[in-house]
Design an enzyme around this catalytic site. Sequence first.
Site, PDB file in Angstrom:
ATOM      1  N   ARG A  60       0.825  -1.223   0.000  1.00 21.30           N
ATOM      2  CA  ARG A  60       0.000   0.000   0.000  1.00 21.30           C
ATOM      3  C   ARG A  60       0.861   1.276   0.000  1.00 21.30           C
ATOM      4  NH1 ARG A  60      -2.874  -3.717  -0.715  1.00 21.30           N
ATOM      5  NH2 ARG A  60      -4.891  -4.161   0.248  1.00 21.30           N
ATOM      6  N   SER A  64     -11.066  -0.642   3.309  1.00 22.97           N
ATOM      7  CA  SER A  64     -10.298  -0.763   4.563  1.00 22.97           C
ATOM      8  C   SER A  64      -9.851   0.619   5.021  1.00 22.97           C
ATOM      9  CB  SER A  64      -9.055  -1.622   4.346  1.00 22.97           C
ATOM     10  OG  SER A  64      -9.432  -2.867   3.841  1.00 22.97           O
ATOM     11  N   GLU A 108      -5.193   3.807   6.099  1.00 24.88           N
ATOM     12  CA  GLU A 108      -4.970   3.550   4.671  1.00 24.88           C
ATOM     13  C   GLU A 108      -5.674   4.647   3.862  1.00 24.88           C
ATOM     14  OE1 GLU A 108      -5.545  -0.526   3.280  1.00 24.88           O
ATOM     15  OE2 GLU A 108      -6.413   0.265   1.434  1.00 24.88           O
TER      16      GLU A 108
HETATM   17  C1  LIG Z   1     -15.534  -0.784  -1.141  1.00 22.52           C
HETATM   18  C2  LIG Z   1     -14.071  -0.488  -1.342  1.00 22.52           C
HETATM   19  C3  LIG Z   1     -13.173  -1.537  -1.469  1.00 22.52           C
HETATM   20  C4  LIG Z   1     -11.810  -1.294  -1.653  1.00 22.52           C
HETATM   21  N1  LIG Z   1     -10.964  -2.352  -1.784  1.00 22.52           N
HETATM   22  C5  LIG Z   1      -9.646  -2.148  -1.984  1.00 22.52           C
HETATM   23  C6  LIG Z   1      -8.755  -3.260  -2.144  1.00 22.52           C
HETATM   24  O1  LIG Z   1      -9.161  -4.415  -2.130  1.00 22.52           O
HETATM   25  N2  LIG Z   1      -7.438  -2.994  -2.328  1.00 22.52           N
HETATM   26  C7  LIG Z   1      -6.950  -1.719  -2.381  1.00 22.52           C
HETATM   27  O2  LIG Z   1      -5.734  -1.555  -2.563  1.00 22.52           O
HETATM   28  N3  LIG Z   1      -7.772  -0.648  -2.233  1.00 22.52           N
HETATM   29  C8  LIG Z   1      -9.096  -0.829  -2.041  1.00 22.52           C
HETATM   30  N4  LIG Z   1      -9.942   0.244  -1.880  1.00 22.52           N
HETATM   31  C9  LIG Z   1      -9.377   1.614  -1.873  1.00 22.52           C
HETATM   32  C10 LIG Z   1      -9.470   2.360  -3.234  1.00 22.52           C
HETATM   33  O3  LIG Z   1     -10.433   1.768  -4.061  1.00 22.52           O
HETATM   34  C11 LIG Z   1      -8.125   2.368  -3.969  1.00 22.52           C
HETATM   35  O4  LIG Z   1      -7.146   2.988  -3.181  1.00 22.52           O
HETATM   36  C12 LIG Z   1      -8.230   3.100  -5.319  1.00 22.52           C
HETATM   37  O5  LIG Z   1      -7.038   2.925  -6.057  1.00 22.52           O
HETATM   38  C13 LIG Z   1      -8.506   4.593  -5.159  1.00 22.52           C
HETATM   39  O6  LIG Z   1      -8.836   5.099  -6.433  1.00 22.52           O
HETATM   40  P1  LIG Z   1      -9.535   6.507  -6.605  1.00 22.52           P
HETATM   41  O7  LIG Z   1      -9.481   6.854  -8.058  1.00 22.52           O
HETATM   42  O8  LIG Z   1     -10.864   6.505  -5.980  1.00 22.52           O
HETATM   43  O9  LIG Z   1      -8.510   7.445  -5.810  1.00 22.52           O
HETATM   44  P2  LIG Z   1      -8.819   8.709  -4.900  1.00 22.52           P
HETATM   45  O10 LIG Z   1      -9.526   8.274  -3.665  1.00 22.52           O
HETATM   46  O11 LIG Z   1      -9.436   9.787  -5.693  1.00 22.52           O
HETATM   47  O12 LIG Z   1      -7.322   9.129  -4.511  1.00 22.52           O
HETATM   48  C14 LIG Z   1      -6.521   8.281  -3.725  1.00 22.52           C
HETATM   49  C15 LIG Z   1      -5.095   8.858  -3.685  1.00 22.52           C
HETATM   50  O13 LIG Z   1      -4.521   8.823  -4.984  1.00 22.52           O
HETATM   51  C16 LIG Z   1      -4.185  10.156  -5.430  1.00 22.52           C
HETATM   52  N5  LIG Z   1      -4.510  10.193  -6.867  1.00 22.52           N
HETATM   53  C17 LIG Z   1      -5.693   9.887  -7.450  1.00 22.52           C
HETATM   54  N6  LIG Z   1      -5.572   9.967  -8.794  1.00 22.52           N
HETATM   55  C18 LIG Z   1      -4.287  10.349  -9.054  1.00 22.52           C
HETATM   56  C19 LIG Z   1      -3.549  10.621 -10.252  1.00 22.52           C
HETATM   57  N7  LIG Z   1      -4.077  10.504 -11.471  1.00 22.52           N
HETATM   58  N8  LIG Z   1      -2.256  11.019 -10.118  1.00 22.52           N
HETATM   59  C20 LIG Z   1      -1.670  11.130  -8.894  1.00 22.52           C
HETATM   60  N9  LIG Z   1      -2.326  10.886  -7.741  1.00 22.52           N
HETATM   61  C21 LIG Z   1      -3.611  10.500  -7.822  1.00 22.52           C
HETATM   62  C22 LIG Z   1      -5.008  11.091  -4.578  1.00 22.52           C
HETATM   63  O14 LIG Z   1      -4.416  12.366  -4.449  1.00 22.52           O
HETATM   64  C23 LIG Z   1      -5.036  10.323  -3.248  1.00 22.52           C
HETATM   65  O15 LIG Z   1      -3.841  10.539  -2.548  1.00 22.52           O
HETATM   66  C24 LIG Z   1     -11.322   0.041  -1.706  1.00 22.52           C
HETATM   67  C25 LIG Z   1     -12.233   1.106  -1.588  1.00 22.52           C
HETATM   68  C26 LIG Z   1     -13.596   0.845  -1.418  1.00 22.52           C
HETATM   69  C27 LIG Z   1     -14.556   1.997  -1.332  1.00 22.52           C
END
Ligand SMILES: Cc1cc2nc3c(=O)[nH]c(=O)nc-3n(C[C@H](O)[C@H](O)[C@H](O)COP(=O)(O)OP(=O)(O)OC[C@H]3O[C@@H](n4cnc5c(N)ncnc54)[C@H](O)[C@@H]3O)c2cc1C
Length: 337
Positions: free
Chosen positions: A163, A234, A329
Amino acid sequence: MLKTESNADLTHFNTFAFPCDAKVLYSIDSDEDLPLLRQELRNAPCLILGGGSNFLLPEKLDCAVAHINIKGKKLVNENDRRCLLEVAAGENWHEFVQWTVSQGLWGIENLALIPGSVGAAPVQNIGAYGVELSNVIDWVEFYHLKTGEFIRLTPGECQFSYRQSIFKTELKDAAVITRVGLRLTRTPNPQLDYGPLQSFQHSDNLTPAFIAAKVAEIRQSKLPDPGVLGNAGSFFKNPIISDEHYRVIKQAFPDVIAYPQQKQWKLAAGWLIEKVNFKGLRKGAVGVHQHQALVLVHFGGGKSEQLLALAKEIQQTVQSTFGVLLEKEVRTYPFCG
Ligand SMILES: Cc1cc2nc3c(=O)[nH]c(=O)nc-3n(C[C@H](O)[C@H](O)[C@H](O)COP(=O)(O)OP(=O)(O)OC[C@H]3O[C@@H](n4cnc5c(N)ncnc54)[C@H](O)[C@@H]3O)c2cc1C
């Protein structure tokens, strides 16, 4: 021209669905928008936003927000060992997984149904069911908001671990990830060591699409759907502790759930939270999910500060009971400056 909205409502840009009023929201739809964004910002802080599934946003956000919407994906080249794919940051991660498995490509089928965008996936090196994104990354391209350059990093340069990546440390909020290169393969390579997937280890004719569908089924049975109940998956990382510390905990709590990690132990954070009786606990509009203690939830009508207070209470109780610090996380505020 850069699409800009002042005093933007981000309620639908975060999977907790907490209300958040952002000073200014920029929509980044192409590479050409990035130098314009840099000009607008003039070195002021900016929060980079994908699907908002790993954020706890405050009620009021005093800095700019850049929502990354760059689209596109293609097969760059293929030989008998691997296929190199290029995918843009604004693509939806799960839709991209579906696209790869529909083409018979192996590599990311275990990462099906993780919410969010492709661009955020390398940031925390998403992982699930025994697979991490870093296993298949070929390169990550980003735009440097400080220098105005487009740069490609190798997996080694991304400094991936559990992570974690360079995008959470020295490049935090400075690198807008624009595209990711992935190495997938048509050679069957099922990863079925993780608990519920083990039952398929002796199945014939496995396909990546079959495994992705099974992973999606398992996830849907265990995790709340953010479309129905606000959450960010998480909330805490599984803590890694020394062997010595593990033995102390094991003696006091013989049923502790832990996995060996070289000379250390990774503890199941959900078990720690359940053991101190927070599982299923509700405090007004927020709470801990009844089946999954690692997932904090928003029932609606609440404020993110209530959830942050609950998270702190959990951290303090776990720390005083086990001597273990639960690291978040999910990214929480303050963010800017
Ligand atoms: C129901 C649920 C289940 C999940 N299960 C998992 C799992 O099994 N494993 C896991 O690892 N995660 C899991 N997650 C967490 C999440 O889905 C991941 O971390 C995902 O990659 C976040 O994507 P996002 O586009 O929503 O990012 P955001 O929430 O918008 O951003 C997350 C971070 O990434 C940065 N960011 C976003 N886009 C960019 C970009 N283009 N360039 C640079 N920085 C950027 C943001 O500034 C922030 O720091 C889960 C979340 C939920 C709601």
